[in-house]
Design an enzyme around this catalytic site. Sequence first.
Site, PDB file in Angstrom:
ATOM      1  CD  GLU A 269      -4.606   2.052  -5.552  1.00 44.03           C
ATOM      2  OE1 GLU A 269      -5.214   2.561  -4.585  1.00 44.03           O
ATOM      3  OE2 GLU A 269      -4.275   2.703  -6.568  1.00 44.03           O
ATOM      4  CD1 TRP A 272      -2.660   4.756  -2.679  1.00 44.89           C
ATOM      5  CD2 TRP A 272      -2.881   6.624  -1.448  1.00 44.89           C
ATOM      6  NE1 TRP A 272      -2.684   5.842  -3.528  1.00 44.89           N
ATOM      7  CE2 TRP A 272      -2.825   6.989  -2.802  1.00 44.89           C
ATOM      8  CE3 TRP A 272      -3.020   7.621  -0.488  1.00 44.89           C
ATOM      9  CZ2 TRP A 272      -2.897   8.315  -3.221  1.00 44.89           C
ATOM     10  CZ3 TRP A 272      -3.097   8.951  -0.907  1.00 44.89           C
ATOM     11  CH2 TRP A 272      -3.032   9.280  -2.253  1.00 44.89           C
ATOM     12  CD1 TRP A 300     -17.482  21.646   9.333  1.00 49.19           C
ATOM     13  CD2 TRP A 300     -17.930  20.934   7.263  1.00 49.19           C
ATOM     14  NE1 TRP A 300     -16.290  21.298   8.750  1.00 49.19           N
ATOM     15  CE2 TRP A 300     -16.530  20.864   7.480  1.00 49.19           C
ATOM     16  CE3 TRP A 300     -18.434  20.538   6.027  1.00 49.19           C
ATOM     17  CZ2 TRP A 300     -15.643  20.415   6.494  1.00 49.19           C
ATOM     18  CZ3 TRP A 300     -17.552  20.081   5.057  1.00 49.19           C
ATOM     19  CH2 TRP A 300     -16.176  20.030   5.296  1.00 49.19           C
ATOM     20  CG  ASN A 335     -11.079   2.969  -2.946  1.00 49.59           C
ATOM     21  OD1 ASN A 335     -10.988   3.579  -1.892  1.00 49.59           O
ATOM     22  ND2 ASN A 335     -10.510   3.374  -4.059  1.00 49.59           N
ATOM     23  CD1 TRP A 353     -13.751  17.292   7.359  1.00 49.85           C
ATOM     24  CD2 TRP A 353     -13.010  15.384   8.236  1.00 49.85           C
ATOM     25  NE1 TRP A 353     -12.696  17.598   8.186  1.00 49.85           N
ATOM     26  CE2 TRP A 353     -12.224  16.445   8.741  1.00 49.85           C
ATOM     27  CE3 TRP A 353     -12.720  14.094   8.654  1.00 49.85           C
ATOM     28  CZ2 TRP A 353     -11.172  16.260   9.640  1.00 49.85           C
ATOM     29  CZ3 TRP A 353     -11.671  13.898   9.552  1.00 49.85           C
ATOM     30  CH2 TRP A 353     -10.916  14.960  10.043  1.00 49.85           C
ATOM     31  CD1 TRP A 376     -13.741   8.836   6.318  1.00 47.56           C
ATOM     32  CD2 TRP A 376     -15.108  10.448   5.537  1.00 47.56           C
ATOM     33  NE1 TRP A 376     -14.986   8.280   6.103  1.00 47.56           N
ATOM     34  CE2 TRP A 376     -15.838   9.242   5.633  1.00 47.56           C
ATOM     35  CE3 TRP A 376     -15.750  11.586   5.073  1.00 47.56           C
ATOM     36  CZ2 TRP A 376     -17.190   9.157   5.278  1.00 47.56           C
ATOM     37  CZ3 TRP A 376     -17.095  11.506   4.716  1.00 47.56           C
ATOM     38  CH2 TRP A 376     -17.794  10.300   4.816  1.00 47.56           C
TER      39      TRP A 376
HETATM   40  P1  FAD Z   1      -7.455  -3.467  -2.547  1.00 49.22           P
HETATM   41  O1  FAD Z   1      -7.754  -2.579  -3.691  1.00 49.22           O
HETATM   42  O2  FAD Z   1      -7.281  -4.906  -2.795  1.00 49.22           O
HETATM   43  O3  FAD Z   1      -6.129  -2.869  -1.887  1.00 49.22           O
HETATM   44  C1  FAD Z   1      -5.252  -3.662  -1.071  1.00 49.22           C
HETATM   45  C2  FAD Z   1      -4.994  -2.958   0.223  1.00 49.22           C
HETATM   46  O4  FAD Z   1      -4.366  -1.711  -0.010  1.00 49.22           O
HETATM   47  C3  FAD Z   1      -6.239  -2.625   1.006  1.00 49.22           C
HETATM   48  O5  FAD Z   1      -6.673  -3.725   1.758  1.00 49.22           O
HETATM   49  C4  FAD Z   1      -5.741  -1.494   1.876  1.00 49.22           C
HETATM   50  O6  FAD Z   1      -5.021  -1.965   2.998  1.00 49.22           O
HETATM   51  C5  FAD Z   1      -4.771  -0.768   0.968  1.00 49.22           C
HETATM   52  N1  FAD Z   1      -5.453   0.351   0.323  1.00 49.22           N
HETATM   53  C6  FAD Z   1      -6.048   0.392  -0.881  1.00 49.22           C
HETATM   54  N2  FAD Z   1      -6.543   1.629  -1.126  1.00 49.22           N
HETATM   55  C7  FAD Z   1      -6.255   2.369  -0.036  1.00 49.22           C
HETATM   56  C8  FAD Z   1      -6.495   3.726   0.327  1.00 49.22           C
HETATM   57  N3  FAD Z   1      -7.134   4.593  -0.481  1.00 49.22           N
HETATM   58  N4  FAD Z   1      -6.073   4.146   1.524  1.00 49.22           N
HETATM   59  C9  FAD Z   1      -5.421   3.307   2.361  1.00 49.22           C
HETATM   60  N5  FAD Z   1      -5.151   2.028   2.072  1.00 49.22           N
HETATM   61  C10 FAD Z   1      -5.570   1.561   0.892  1.00 49.22           C
HETATM   62  N6  FAD Z   1      -9.237   1.452   4.045  1.00 49.22           N
HETATM   63  C11 FAD Z   1      -9.026   0.796   5.195  1.00 49.22           C
HETATM   64  O7  FAD Z   1      -8.277  -0.177   5.218  1.00 49.22           O
HETATM   65  N7  FAD Z   1      -9.637   1.190   6.352  1.00 49.22           N
HETATM   66  C12 FAD Z   1     -10.482   2.259   6.394  1.00 49.22           C
HETATM   67  O8  FAD Z   1     -10.992   2.594   7.470  1.00 49.22           O
HETATM   68  C13 FAD Z   1     -10.743   2.950   5.176  1.00 49.22           C
HETATM   69  N8  FAD Z   1     -11.608   4.000   5.145  1.00 49.22           N
HETATM   70  C14 FAD Z   1     -11.820   4.668   3.959  1.00 49.22           C
HETATM   71  C15 FAD Z   1     -12.669   5.776   3.939  1.00 49.22           C
HETATM   72  C16 FAD Z   1     -12.909   6.476   2.754  1.00 49.22           C
HETATM   73  C17 FAD Z   1     -13.809   7.692   2.756  1.00 49.22           C
HETATM   74  C18 FAD Z   1     -12.284   6.052   1.563  1.00 49.22           C
HETATM   75  C19 FAD Z   1     -12.505   6.790   0.271  1.00 49.22           C
HETATM   76  C20 FAD Z   1     -11.427   4.955   1.575  1.00 49.22           C
HETATM   77  C21 FAD Z   1     -11.181   4.260   2.756  1.00 49.22           C
HETATM   78  N9  FAD Z   1     -10.296   3.149   2.798  1.00 49.22           N
HETATM   79  C22 FAD Z   1     -10.073   2.505   3.985  1.00 49.22           C
HETATM   80  C23 FAD Z   1      -9.497   2.766   1.602  1.00 49.22           C
HETATM   81  C24 FAD Z   1     -10.098   1.703   0.683  1.00 49.22           C
HETATM   82  O9  FAD Z   1     -11.413   2.022   0.360  1.00 49.22           O
HETATM   83  C25 FAD Z   1     -10.036   0.293   1.263  1.00 49.22           C
HETATM   84  O10 FAD Z   1      -8.743   0.022   1.742  1.00 49.22           O
HETATM   85  C26 FAD Z   1     -10.388  -0.746   0.210  1.00 49.22           C
HETATM   86  O11 FAD Z   1     -11.677  -0.512  -0.293  1.00 49.22           O
HETATM   87  C27 FAD Z   1     -10.303  -2.129   0.814  1.00 49.22           C
HETATM   88  O12 FAD Z   1     -10.634  -3.113  -0.147  1.00 49.22           O
HETATM   89  P2  FAD Z   1      -9.548  -4.135  -0.640  1.00 49.22           P
HETATM   90  O13 FAD Z   1      -8.832  -4.729   0.534  1.00 49.22           O
HETATM   91  O14 FAD Z   1     -10.241  -5.084  -1.550  1.00 49.22           O
HETATM   92  O15 FAD Z   1      -8.561  -3.181  -1.420  1.00 49.22           O
END
Ligand code: FAD
Length: 463
Positions: A269, A272, A300, A335, A353, A376
């Site tokens: 994750e 990503w 849109w 997430n 979006w 997004w």
């Molecule tokens: P964990 O599950 O603990 O993951 C660890 C780290 O992995 C996260 O801190 C993050 O850096 C990275 N990560 C995990 N999932 C993703 C993902 N899908 N995309 C990119 N990196 C990821 N994440 C952001 O950091 N900044 C944003 O502005 C952001 N905007 C988002 C907008 C949308 C519409 C969606 C669907 C997701 C977005 N995310 C974003 C991804 C994700 O939701 C968050 O990174 C996550 O919820 C952060 O929680 P965590 O640190 O506990 O994640």
Amino acid sequence: MTQNAIIWLRNDLRVTDNPALRAAVAHGPTTAIYIEETDASLRQRGAASRWWLHQSLKVLARDLAERGVALETLRGPAEQTVLDAVDRHDAAAVFWNRRYAPAERALDARIKTALHDAGVTAESYPGNVLVEPFDIETGGGKPYSVYSPFWKALKGRDIPTPQRRPDRHEAIDAPSVDTDYTAPSWSAKLADHWQIGEAAAQDRLDHFLEELVADYPDGRDIPAKDVTSRLSPHLAFGEISARQIWHTAQTVAQAHPEKASAIDKFLSELAWRDFNHVQLYHREDIATVPMVDKYAAMEWRDDPDGLEAWQKGRTGLPIVDAGMRELWETGVMHNRVRMLAASLLVKNMMIDWRLGERWFWDTLVDADAASNPGNWQWVAGSGLDAAPYFRIFNPVVQGERFDPAGDYVRRWVPEVKDLPDKWVHKPAEAPEDVKRKIAGDYPAPIVDLKASRERALAAMKAL
Ligand code: FAD
């Protein structure tokens, strides 16, 4: 000749594993600068990020002062502000860690040239991603556009080991931090949810790897559970580096083989974030331009009232409203719920979006120039390796699946807290005697999920 050095801090607000800081301190007496860059070409931070930034700089000023480095907070166009700082400090060299948006790269390249022209050394370093976006390509020499081969390639790479802190010099008093950010009235509530700064990020990582990671693979999709790392805002500001997370996690996996597969899932994750940086680097402007061309023709709906209802968590779909309210209260959203909220806006409501992205950009404390637009566009279908156009999440079905007992929606949507589990995700469909238990005036669903799904499918098929 002077050996004075400047470290120009941007998205790397930490002392450990900060290659540019180490290089500066090794060069000579160092001043750190942070610039609120006013250049029109750059994306300005949103409100929640600016709140975090201010707190983070305060912590960093203390951490740097302990090592004899003063932090100056400055404001203005980047090039002139850097050149002025060089003059003021009689600096012979400026160091920074690289950033990857096209406009940022263009600006940094210009500043590097201006510094060289002025006879000043300018050096940049990798510090903010696992592998730099220009350094990872497919066998055919192209940027990756599909995630699984990207992840496979990344996993096979030697991720550089984090660097130690720079040498300690005689401590100084920490300077005060002055950003033009005046705390909005809502910022106090954000403070209830977060510990900010490098030490807090390290503590959070340790806690996650010790206590939570084993439950991560199964629990990460359950919004009522606190099993994800919550490292995203720390990463967005570089209070911790992705490389530190990577190596600490690998060390834990070696010491505790029973956690190895959960840690692998977690790191997949994390990767990503790098994948989104590849898109940020190679594409024109991912916050405004669809990565798949045909989506530029999408028509849109113009619906300011609908947009506002979505922003305020009043769509009548409890799981989405819970997420939007969680976002407003805490600066983050789970997430899975981010995906549901985005899907409702873009697909069922057919609102651009970019408007949703902008709202997240303003309200998320983890707002990230790569991951916010990248995700997004993923939901909208216009991103790389995106959700296929026919995947339209049903927020009721998803709520029942990922929040079966309704714990998450009850926490954030008090209007439905007295409803039985069966109706908590679809209060509008409940029998009248159950509906009477709804507290206050909870709205009916803003769209008919079935009809709006058909409408979105037709519009996207037509592209
Ligand atoms: P964990 O599950 O603990 O993951 C660890 C780290 O992995 C996260 O801190 C993050 O850096 C990275 N990560 C995990 N999932 C993703 C993902 N899908 N995309 C990119 N990196 C990821 N994440 C952001 O950091 N900044 C944003 O502005 C952001 N905007 C988002 C907008 C949308 C519409 C969606 C669907 C997701 C977005 N995310 C974003 C991804 C994700 O939701 C968050 O990174 C996550 O919820 C952060 O929680 P965590 O640190 O506990 O994640």
